[in-house]
Motif scaffolding. Structure first.
Motif, PDB file in Angstrom:
ATOM      1  N   VAL A 589       0.854  -1.182   0.000  1.00 34.26           N
ATOM      2  CA  VAL A 589       0.000   0.000   0.000  1.00 34.26           C
ATOM      3  C   VAL A 589       0.897   1.242   0.000  1.00 34.26           C
ATOM      4  O   VAL A 589       1.715   1.417   0.910  1.00 34.26           O
ATOM      5  CB  VAL A 589      -0.937   0.029   1.223  1.00 34.26           C
ATOM      6  N   PHE A 590       0.735   2.090  -1.008  1.00 35.64           N
ATOM      7  CA  PHE A 590       1.450   3.365  -1.069  1.00 35.64           C
ATOM      8  C   PHE A 590       0.589   4.423  -0.377  1.00 35.64           C
ATOM      9  O   PHE A 590      -0.520   4.720  -0.835  1.00 35.64           O
ATOM     10  CB  PHE A 590       1.730   3.765  -2.520  1.00 35.64           C
ATOM     11  N   VAL A 591       1.102   4.969   0.710  1.00 34.82           N
ATOM     12  CA  VAL A 591       0.338   5.914   1.531  1.00 34.82           C
ATOM     13  C   VAL A 591       0.916   7.311   1.372  1.00 34.82           C
ATOM     14  O   VAL A 591       2.121   7.519   1.502  1.00 34.82           O
ATOM     15  CB  VAL A 591       0.354   5.494   3.017  1.00 34.82           C
ATOM     16  N   GLU A 605     -14.159   9.926   5.979  1.00 40.17           N
ATOM     17  CA  GLU A 605     -13.855  10.351   4.621  1.00 40.17           C
ATOM     18  C   GLU A 605     -12.359  10.557   4.403  1.00 40.17           C
ATOM     19  O   GLU A 605     -11.944  11.041   3.357  1.00 40.17           O
ATOM     20  CB  GLU A 605     -14.583  11.672   4.321  1.00 40.17           C
ATOM     21  N   ARG A 606     -11.566  10.191   5.391  1.00 39.75           N
ATOM     22  CA  ARG A 606     -10.148  10.536   5.344  1.00 39.75           C
ATOM     23  C   ARG A 606      -9.339   9.640   4.410  1.00 39.75           C
ATOM     24  O   ARG A 606      -8.399  10.080   3.766  1.00 39.75           O
ATOM     25  CB  ARG A 606      -9.579  10.478   6.762  1.00 39.75           C
ATOM     26  N   PHE A 607      -9.709   8.363   4.315  1.00 38.99           N
ATOM     27  CA  PHE A 607      -8.910   7.409   3.532  1.00 38.99           C
ATOM     28  C   PHE A 607      -9.534   7.220   2.149  1.00 38.99           C
ATOM     29  O   PHE A 607     -10.709   6.870   2.038  1.00 38.99           O
ATOM     30  CB  PHE A 607      -8.845   6.052   4.242  1.00 38.99           C
ATOM     31  N   LEU A 608      -8.751   7.452   1.114  1.00 40.89           N
ATOM     32  CA  LEU A 608      -9.172   7.233  -0.268  1.00 40.89           C
ATOM     33  C   LEU A 608      -8.235   6.200  -0.896  1.00 40.89           C
ATOM     34  O   LEU A 608      -7.023   6.394  -0.927  1.00 40.89           O
ATOM     35  CB  LEU A 608      -9.114   8.533  -1.063  1.00 40.89           C
ATOM     36  N   PHE A 609      -8.829   5.102  -1.391  1.00 41.43           N
ATOM     37  CA  PHE A 609      -8.029   4.007  -1.944  1.00 41.43           C
ATOM     38  C   PHE A 609      -8.246   3.889  -3.448  1.00 41.43           C
ATOM     39  O   PHE A 609      -9.271   4.269  -3.988  1.00 41.43           O
ATOM     40  CB  PHE A 609      -8.415   2.673  -1.297  1.00 41.43           C
ATOM     41  N   ARG A 610      -7.265   3.285  -4.084  1.00 40.85           N
ATOM     42  CA  ARG A 610      -7.391   2.872  -5.465  1.00 40.85           C
ATOM     43  C   ARG A 610      -6.529   1.635  -5.675  1.00 40.85           C
ATOM     44  O   ARG A 610      -5.402   1.573  -5.186  1.00 40.85           O
ATOM     45  CB  ARG A 610      -6.941   3.962  -6.428  1.00 40.85           C
ATOM     46  N   VAL A 624      -4.330   9.781   2.502  1.00 37.54           N
ATOM     47  CA  VAL A 624      -4.872  10.089   3.826  1.00 37.54           C
ATOM     48  C   VAL A 624      -4.963  11.604   3.919  1.00 37.54           C
ATOM     49  O   VAL A 624      -3.945  12.289   4.005  1.00 37.54           O
ATOM     50  CB  VAL A 624      -3.983   9.524   4.950  1.00 37.54           C
ATOM     51  N   ARG A 625      -6.179  12.131   3.879  1.00 37.45           N
ATOM     52  CA  ARG A 625      -6.384  13.576   3.792  1.00 37.45           C
ATOM     53  C   ARG A 625      -6.614  14.183   5.173  1.00 37.45           C
ATOM     54  O   ARG A 625      -7.303  13.605   6.018  1.00 37.45           O
ATOM     55  CB  ARG A 625      -7.589  13.896   2.900  1.00 37.45           C
ATOM     56  N   TYR A 626      -6.051  15.341   5.363  1.00 42.83           N
ATOM     57  CA  TYR A 626      -6.227  16.081   6.606  1.00 42.83           C
ATOM     58  C   TYR A 626      -6.550  17.529   6.299  1.00 42.83           C
ATOM     59  O   TYR A 626      -6.086  18.090   5.306  1.00 42.83           O
ATOM     60  CB  TYR A 626      -4.951  16.036   7.468  1.00 42.83           C
ATOM     61  N   GLY A 627      -7.352  18.141   7.160  1.00 41.27           N
ATOM     62  CA  GLY A 627      -7.494  19.580   7.154  1.00 41.27           C
ATOM     63  C   GLY A 627      -6.390  20.190   7.991  1.00 41.27           C
ATOM     64  O   GLY A 627      -5.675  19.486   8.718  1.00 41.27           O
ATOM     65  N   TYR A 628      -6.252  21.515   7.924  1.00 39.38           N
ATOM     66  CA  TYR A 628      -5.112  22.135   8.600  1.00 39.38           C
ATOM     67  C   TYR A 628      -5.280  22.222  10.117  1.00 39.38           C
ATOM     68  O   TYR A 628      -4.347  22.612  10.815  1.00 39.38           O
ATOM     69  CB  TYR A 628      -4.802  23.516   8.020  1.00 39.38           C
ATOM     70  N   THR A 629      -6.447  21.841  10.644  1.00 38.36           N
ATOM     71  CA  THR A 629      -6.601  21.775  12.099  1.00 38.36           C
ATOM     72  C   THR A 629      -6.827  20.345  12.580  1.00 38.36           C
ATOM     73  O   THR A 629      -7.070  20.129  13.759  1.00 38.36           O
ATOM     74  CB  THR A 629      -7.772  22.643  12.580  1.00 38.36           C
ATOM     75  N   ASP A 630      -6.747  19.380  11.670  1.00 37.21           N
ATOM     76  CA  ASP A 630      -6.984  17.990  12.055  1.00 37.21           C
ATOM     77  C   ASP A 630      -5.804  17.421  12.818  1.00 37.21           C
ATOM     78  O   ASP A 630      -4.658  17.818  12.636  1.00 37.21           O
ATOM     79  CB  ASP A 630      -7.234  17.130  10.812  1.00 37.21           C
ATOM     80  N   ILE A 631      -6.110  16.425  13.647  1.00 36.84           N
ATOM     81  CA  ILE A 631      -5.081  15.722  14.414  1.00 36.84           C
ATOM     82  C   ILE A 631      -4.538  14.567  13.582  1.00 36.84           C
ATOM     83  O   ILE A 631      -5.298  13.822  12.971  1.00 36.84           O
ATOM     84  CB  ILE A 631      -5.662  15.183  15.734  1.00 36.84           C
ATOM     85  N   ARG A 632      -3.224  14.418  13.563  1.00 38.67           N
ATOM     86  CA  ARG A 632      -2.612  13.356  12.766  1.00 38.67           C
ATOM     87  C   ARG A 632      -2.328  12.101  13.577  1.00 38.67           C
ATOM     88  O   ARG A 632      -1.628  11.221  13.124  1.00 38.67           O
ATOM     89  CB  ARG A 632      -1.314  13.857  12.137  1.00 38.67           C
TER      90      ARG A 632
END
Length: 784
Positions: A589-591, A605-610, A624-632
């Motif tokens: 898996v390439f992340v 909605e954070r994980f998008l796969f193909r 793996v998408r984050y907003g600028y205030t999201d916790i990683r």
């Protein structure tokens, strides 16, 4: 990578083992990075909420938002009259300036205008920049795409009669690369000024509060006050690692008491000494003040502007509260208390002009002196705490957008996501605060430096607000011009005054900002260069099949997670890995971690796969998408969440495949019975066609055929087997050098500047909390 079978993310019903059909989302291409995000539009109370909740938030925000501006009465008059008061009427002129400055900037500009420009409930310079990037193609962050606008948190442009005026300005911005760099530059500059503010606020607040000891005890020398202040500052920064959540909302009662004390003492002095200072309401007193003092009156603006210190916090801390709650607390408590406090001090100074150097403490009635002193020290510490926490938050935002070197962000509260702690930055801030306090020693000298950071940041905010009014709000030219004339011109006037004090300490925040800007520019420049290099050298699907077909490549059981910053394909370092270590795991898996210019993205909605390749090895890509205030960092281990989300993707893919096959068969049957089409539709009625292509009635049950069901179970079983065999984390360790023939400046920036930062700051595996026992780094050199 190209996708020959690209699908829209239509929602389809499913039937899991005979259960009621459910809606599923299908992400078929990671070139559509930003699929729709459901149900999140910022702070839940931004658009409403009960009055009980709003009033509770209004009380709570007093302890977080207003600490800085609330402690400004400690030092404003001392900074305005550093050489003493020459004329008694000058006090009224300065009070009039304070009246209208507090009214125009904190109240009108921020509370009633700027707060409306929030990014789904979040404020600050990055919020404004993100809004502009979403409504116009002005961003330089390389992972941005047109499809990002599909995210529901993006605010859509509404029809307007002024589209022509807005479109022309928008086109001019999008067509100029220079303007795009200027916008990013000023965003970084505002961030750097906030860092400078985070250094100067603790110094001037604590030093002013502790200085009250001198007014009561002549034996207390200035040197002792300085060292006591240094001790308090060291303790303050030492406790940052525990987080503001431990004592956060206990601040509100203390600041409330502080405001009531200021208002009460101000009202007492106003009645006791000289109520005629109320004539400061007349703006003509400002004209008279400038007539009497000329250039000296203009220079004194650098001290008067300190009455609005911390105003940016009204906007920057919006994410924890609501627009309505901040409006209520400002209008009901903060603004009236400050007006009374400054009016009382002016009345006192009309009779005691010689005490202007320590106005606040000299004006306290004797019987309550020590209680007020204790509350003043606590209020100063709270003001410092709020500014330090704000510095951490804004650096986290700049870090997520690739505009700041990697540092470890520690989230100190499970309840409040914005409360973060950055150890490296905390230590640097502490050392800088101690040095500034020991070097300047007095609030008057620090005030010369403080004003530049405050006014410069506010002027940048106003500049961004002008663009927001034009491009997003689509206001008329007259409205924009009114804002520029009545708000921005005032700030520019104050800015010209504080810049005059550049040789007298004003250089300090500029020096801090220059260092921060240099670090941010170097990091962001190489960050973008690396990304475009990987884009140009990414592994194509044909190359991937060729690598997998190599005879010397052995297959080993297990799941390999390969981290990369590239969101458009497989990075070139993978080919280097396969050539150096001829072994591939059964599942790969390439992340890639991607930050979007929005504040928050829901976990579901954070994980998008193909799927990149089926068979052995099974290869997937994941964004793996984050907003600028999201916790990683999540409560569960990242790899566990990844596997579970991948299973969901496999199930959705099988159901979509089955659905497509069924619809294909039904279409063929309809073509064969075209003459009886109308009768068939009337009798059957189990199928509908939407404009997008596929649609099925909700009461219809879809079942997998035996082959599809077996395929799904086998693939999920293989994934579980690979995860049980072991998960290994593969990470590229890129060395970057300037390409041959590059200019000297580019070589210095990349070969020395970036390399120094990378070696002396956190490595990527530490930032992502990758388990070191299962980490394999692969090295490769990029010539940029």
């Amino acid at each position: 990578m190209e996708n020959s079978n690209q699908q829209s993310d239509d929602e389809i019903p499913t039937d899991m083992n005979g259960r009621k059909p459910q809606k599923l989302r299908r992400y078929d291409s990671l070139d559509l990075e930003s699929a729709k995000v459901n149900g999140q539009s910022g702070h839940g109370l931004q658009q409403g909420g009960s009055w009980a909740v709003i009033l509770q938030l209004a009380f709570q925000c007093i302890g977080v938002v207003y600490g800085d501006i609330g402690t400004s009465p400690l030092y404003v008059y001392a900074s305005t009259f550093p050489d003493g008061i020459r004329h008694r009427d000058d006090i009224v002129g300065v009070l009039s300036l304070i009246y209208y400055t507090l009214t125009l900037l904190p109240l009108v500009k921020y509370v009633f205008i700027v707060l409306r420009a929030n990014d789904n409930g979040n404020g600050g310079t990055f919020a404004l920049y993100s809004l502009l990037c979403r409504h116009a193609k002005v961003g330089l962050i390389p992972s941005q795409q047109v499809e990002d606008k599909q995210v529901s948190n993006y605010q859509l442009e509404l029809p307007s009669g002024r589209l022509g005026w807005s479109t022309k300005v928008k086109s001019a911005l999008e067509g100029s690369k220079t303007i795009k760099f200027i916008l990013l530059f000023f965003t970084m500059l505002a961030t750097s000024l906030v860092i400078g503010d985070g250094i100067l606020t603790p110094c001037i607040s604590v030093l002013s509060a502790v200085g009250g000891i001198k007014a009561a005890t002549p034996a207390m020398t200035e040197e002792r006050v300085v060292w006591i202040s240094v001790g308090i500052l060291i303790c303050l920064f030492s406790f940052q690692r525990f987080g503001t959540d431990k004592v956060g909302y206990s601040f509100a009662p203390i600041i409330c008491v502080w405001f009531f004390i200021n208002a009460g003492i101000g009202l007492f002095n106003f009645i006791q000494y000289d109520p005629t200072v109320v004539k400061a309401i007349n703006p003509w007193e400002i004209v008279e003040y400038f007539k009497r003092n000329g250039k000296d009156a203009w220079v004194s603006l650098g001290g008067i502007v300190l009455c609005i210190t911390g105003t940016e916090a009204l906007f920057a801390d919006l994410g924890h509260f609501t627009v309505r709650s901040i409006q209520i607390s400002t209008c009901a408590i903060t603004y009236p208390a400050l007006i009374l406090a400054y009016s009382g001090q002016a009345s006192f100074l009309r009779h005691h002009p010689g005490d202007v150097g320590n106005t606040f403490f000299k004006a306290i009635p004797g019987p309550i002196y020590w209680p007020v002193f204790a509350v003043a020290v606590m209020a100063a510490i709270i003001a410092s705490q709020a500014m330090i926490s704000g510095t951490f938050s804004i650096l986290q935002q700049s870090l997520s957008l690739g505009c700041f070197p990697r540092v470890k962000v520690v989230h100190t509260s499970a309840k409040y996501e914005g409360q973060v702690y950055i150890p490296e930055v905390n230590f640097i801030l502490m050392v800088a605060c101690v040095c500034v306090t020991l070097g300047f020693k007095t609030t008057e000298k620090i005030g010369n430096a403080y004003g530049i950071a405050v006014v410069f940041a506010e002027t940048i905010t106003s500049s961004f607000m002008v663009l927001v009014m034009i491009i997003i709000w689509k206001r008329s030219i007259l409205t924009v011009m009114a804002y520029v004339v009545f708000i921005m011109s005032v700030e520019v006037t104050y800015l010209s005054s504080v810049l005059y004090k550049f040789p007298h300490g004003g250089y300090l925040p500029i020096a801090f900002a220059s260092v921060s800007m240099t670090l941010m520019f170097i990091w962001n420049y190489v960050y973008r260069k690396k990304y475009y290099y990987e884009m140009d050298h990414k592994v194509s699907p044909d190359q991937l099949r060729e690598i997998a077909a190599r005879s010397n490549l052995c297959r080993i059981p297990g799941l390999a997670i390969f981290y990369s910053e590239l969101v458009h394909g497989i990075p070139p370092i993978f080919e280097h890995y396969a050539a150096s270590i001829p072994a591939l795991h059964s599942v790969l898996v390439f992340v890639s971690f991607k930050s979007l210019p929005i504040s928050k993205i829901p976990l579901e909605e954070r994980f998008l796969f193909r799927r990149v390749q089926s068979g052995e090895p099974r290869v997937f890509r994941c964004i793996v998408r984050y907003g600028y205030t999201d916790i990683r960092t999540d409560e569960a281990p990242f790899e566990k969440i990844l596997v579970e989300r991948l299973k969901v993707f496999i199930r959705e893919e099988c159901w979509l495949k089955s659905l497509q096959n069924q619809n294909q068969n039904q279409n063929q049957q309809r073509q064969q019975n075209n003459t009886n089409h109308d009768q068939l539709m009337e009798n059957d009625g189990t199928e509908e066609y939407s404009k997008e292509g596929i649609g099925i009635k909700e009461e219809e049950t879809i079942s997998l055929n035996d082959d599809d069901e077996v395929e799904e179970e086998e693939e999920i079983e293989q994934l579980d087997k690979a995860a049980r065999a072991g998960v290994i984390h593969l990470m590229g360790e890129n060395e970057v050098v300037a390409a041959k023939g590059s200019s000297i400046g580019k070589k210095m920036l990349i070969n020395y500047g970036y390399s120094f930062l990378k070696k002396n700051l956190r490595q990527q595996d530490k930032v992502l909390d990758v388990p070191r026992k299962r980490l394999l780094k692969v090295g490769m050199t990029y010539e940029l």
